[in-house]
Design a protein around this motif. Structure first.
Motif, short mmCIF file in Angstrom:
data_model
loop_
_atom_site.label_atom_id
_atom_site.label_comp_id
_atom_site.label_asym_id
_atom_site.label_seq_id
_atom_site.Cartn_x
_atom_site.Cartn_y
_atom_site.Cartn_z
N ASP A 35 22.30 -43.88 34.99
CA ASP A 35 22.08 -42.47 34.47
C ASP A 35 20.41 -42.13 34.71
O ASP A 35 20.54 -40.83 36.12
CB ASP A 35 22.62 -41.99 32.98
CG ASP A 35 23.72 -41.57 32.69
OD1 ASP A 35 25.21 -41.84 33.64
OD2 ASP A 35 23.69 -42.02 31.56
N LYS A 36 19.36 -42.29 34.38
CA LYS A 36 18.15 -42.10 34.91
C LYS A 36 18.32 -42.21 36.42
O LYS A 36 17.54 -41.75 37.03
CB LYS A 36 17.61 -43.37 33.92
CG LYS A 36 16.09 -43.11 34.31
CD LYS A 36 15.00 -41.60 34.58
CE LYS A 36 14.30 -40.73 34.42
NZ LYS A 36 13.31 -42.04 33.46
N ARG A 37 18.45 -43.24 37.61
CA ARG A 37 18.75 -43.94 38.26
C ARG A 37 20.07 -42.81 39.09
O ARG A 37 19.09 -42.75 39.93
CB ARG A 37 19.07 -45.09 38.38
CG ARG A 37 18.35 -46.56 38.50
CD ARG A 37 19.23 -47.13 38.58
NE ARG A 37 20.48 -47.76 38.49
CZ ARG A 37 20.59 -48.61 37.02
NH1 ARG A 37 19.58 -48.63 36.48
NH2 ARG A 37 21.43 -49.07 37.34
N ALA A 38 20.57 -42.62 38.82
CA ALA A 38 20.58 -40.88 39.41
C ALA A 38 20.55 -39.95 39.57
O ALA A 38 20.53 -39.05 40.06
CB ALA A 38 22.68 -41.20 38.57
N ALA A 39 20.08 -39.84 37.93
CA ALA A 39 18.47 -37.96 38.54
C ALA A 39 17.87 -38.55 39.48
O ALA A 39 16.98 -37.56 39.73
CB ALA A 39 18.20 -38.18 36.80
N LEU A 40 16.82 -39.41 39.67
CA LEU A 40 15.87 -40.37 40.25
C LEU A 40 16.72 -40.15 41.54
O LEU A 40 15.65 -39.18 42.56
CB LEU A 40 15.55 -41.37 40.46
CG LEU A 40 14.66 -41.17 38.88
CD1 LEU A 40 14.27 -43.19 38.37
CD2 LEU A 40 13.69 -40.41 38.59
N THR A 41 17.71 -40.70 42.21
CA THR A 41 18.09 -40.02 43.37
C THR A 41 18.77 -38.68 43.19
O THR A 41 18.10 -38.27 44.84
CB THR A 41 19.72 -40.45 43.59
OG1 THR A 41 19.28 -42.19 43.09
CG2 THR A 41 19.95 -40.90 44.91
N ALA A 42 18.41 -37.68 43.17
CA ALA A 42 18.97 -36.67 42.91
C ALA A 42 17.71 -35.83 43.56
O ALA A 42 16.95 -34.48 43.90
CB ALA A 42 19.83 -36.36 42.01
N GLY A 44 15.20 -37.16 45.46
CA GLY A 44 15.13 -37.93 46.18
C GLY A 44 14.00 -38.72 46.26
O GLY A 44 13.49 -39.76 47.04
N ILE A 45 14.16 -39.90 45.17
CA ILE A 45 13.21 -41.10 45.24
C ILE A 45 14.29 -42.14 44.81
O ILE A 45 15.79 -41.38 44.55
CB ILE A 45 12.86 -40.94 43.13
CG1 ILE A 45 11.90 -40.17 43.12
CG2 ILE A 45 12.19 -42.27 43.24
CD1 ILE A 45 11.23 -39.23 41.94
N ARG A 46 14.12 -42.87 45.47
CA ARG A 46 14.80 -44.46 45.33
C ARG A 46 14.61 -44.91 44.24
O ARG A 46 13.16 -45.04 43.73
CB ARG A 46 13.71 -45.90 46.46
CG ARG A 46 14.80 -46.39 46.79
CD ARG A 46 14.07 -47.32 47.72
NE ARG A 46 15.18 -48.28 47.70
CZ ARG A 46 14.60 -50.36 47.94
NH1 ARG A 46 13.93 -49.53 49.78
NH2 ARG A 46 14.95 -51.09 48.52
N ALA A 47 15.28 -44.75 43.74
CA ALA A 47 15.76 -45.84 41.91
C ALA A 47 16.43 -46.95 42.27
O ALA A 47 17.20 -47.32 42.69
CB ALA A 47 16.84 -44.28 41.37
N VAL A 48 15.45 -47.86 41.73
CA VAL A 48 15.60 -49.07 41.30
C VAL A 48 15.69 -50.22 39.98
O VAL A 48 15.09 -48.88 39.33
CB VAL A 48 14.70 -50.50 42.46
CG1 VAL A 48 15.23 -49.76 43.56
CG2 VAL A 48 13.25 -49.73 41.95
N ASP A 49 16.83 -50.48 40.14
CA ASP A 49 16.95 -51.35 38.22
C ASP A 49 15.95 -52.43 38.67
O ASP A 49 16.42 -53.52 39.19
CB ASP A 49 18.11 -52.23 38.11
CG ASP A 49 19.04 -52.83 37.09
OD1 ASP A 49 17.48 -52.22 36.21
OD2 ASP A 49 19.69 -52.80 36.53
N PRO A 50 15.62 -52.44 37.46
CA PRO A 50 14.18 -53.77 37.47
C PRO A 50 15.02 -54.85 37.14
O PRO A 50 14.18 -56.16 37.48
CB PRO A 50 12.49 -53.05 36.50
CG PRO A 50 13.50 -52.15 35.85
CD PRO A 50 15.00 -51.83 36.72
N ALA A 51 16.03 -54.53 36.36
CA ALA A 51 17.06 -56.04 35.99
C ALA A 51 17.71 -56.68 36.87
O ALA A 51 18.07 -57.93 36.82
CB ALA A 51 17.84 -55.55 35.03
#
Length: 286
Positions: A35-42, A44-51
């Motif tokens: 959910d947080k990655r989707a919000a970042l993408t919205a 305009g931030i490239r969201a990455v899963d650190p794991a």
């Protein structure tokens, strides 16, 4: 556009990212939840899963890296992920967010950056280890360590606790704390990135160390809340965690950040900061 990598897009990561975006930087940030990655993408931030992502290439390509996650007994997880990859990477600014807890208890005295850390808590000892990990990259990069006190801002202040009834007014004679508004913190980080000095260590805080119960009473009286009853520090039902929190008493100097970075907190005391929080909360209800 120069790339920026933010490890942990939380309270301060988001404030710093806003300043970077205003300056035209491209942004990437880590987030563990989908959910947080989707919000970042919205945003305009490239969201990455650190794991689930090898962050080495992103870290090597970045012009600036901000590291916010809390360390564990092995140190900083971000350093474990990318530290070795950065040794021969192009020179960059790396900001590591630590805590004034590394100073331990100063008996109400002043804490300065050139004093040796004497942490009392497990978290403080972990932060000292994480600081040393990032500082080991100083020959290769412009590493700056920022020692932060309690942070506050809209959504994270004594006003919200007074409003929802969770505020506890604990009194310990002579006890003071330093604090810092979130956007003042982000401003200092950006100034450091624009005035880079390898190996820099800065205390960031406002200009008035103050007892937490004085802040609470002022906020209650100023904004029309009931003042919570006083709880003495030696009350038998005080939690061990709260006792540990009150075990450290110090005044933190921000003189070095002012001198080197030309930084001045926009909110030099809790009064100015809480006035802005209150105005924002009132606007939300209109």
């Amino acid at each position: 556009m120069k790339p920026v990598l933010v490890f942990g897009h939380g309270f301060i990561g988001a404030a710093f990212a806003d300043l970077c975006r205003a300056r035209g930087y491209s942004l990437a940030a880590t987030a563990r939840s989908a959910d947080k990655r989707a919000a970042l993408t919205a945003q305009g931030i490239r969201a990455v899963d650190p794991a689930g992502t090898d962050l080495s290439d992103l870290a090597r390509a970045a012009d600036m890296i901000l590291v916010t996650p809390a360390p564990d007994d092995k140190g900083c997880p971000a350093f474990a992920a990318v530290g070795s990859a950065l040794i021969d990477a192009p020179r960059k600014w790396i900001g590591y967010l630590s805590t004034t807890g590394v100073y331990g208890d100063r008996g109400g005295g002043w804490a300065f950056e050139d004093q040796a850390p004497t942490p009392l808590s497990t978290e403080g000892r972990r932060r000292v280890l994480a600081e040393s990990q990032w500082q080991s990259l100083t020959p290769h990069h412009d590493v700056a360590v920022f020692r932060l006190p309690g942070l506050y801002g809209v959504g994270r202040s004594v006003i919200e606790r007074l409003r929802d009834g969770t505020a506890r007014r604990i009194h310990k004679p002579g006890q003071v704390f330093s604090r810092l508004y979130d956007t003042d913190c982000a401003d200092a980080l950006m100034r450091s990135a624009e005035r880079r000095r390898a190996g820099a260590v800065y205390n960031l805080c406002d200009d008035e160390p103050a007892p937490a119960d004085d802040v609470m009473v002022w906020a209650a009286q100023t904004f029309g809340f009931d003042t919570p009853p006083e709880i003495l520090f030696d009350a038998p039902d005080l939690s061990p965690g709260m006792r540990r929190f009150y075990a450290e008493n110090k005044r933190v100097s921000n003189a070095l950040a002012k001198a080197e970075l030309g930084w001045r907190p926009q909110f030099p005391t809790y009064r100015e900061g809480l006035q802005v929080v209150w105005a924002a909360l009132r606007a939300e209800t209109v």
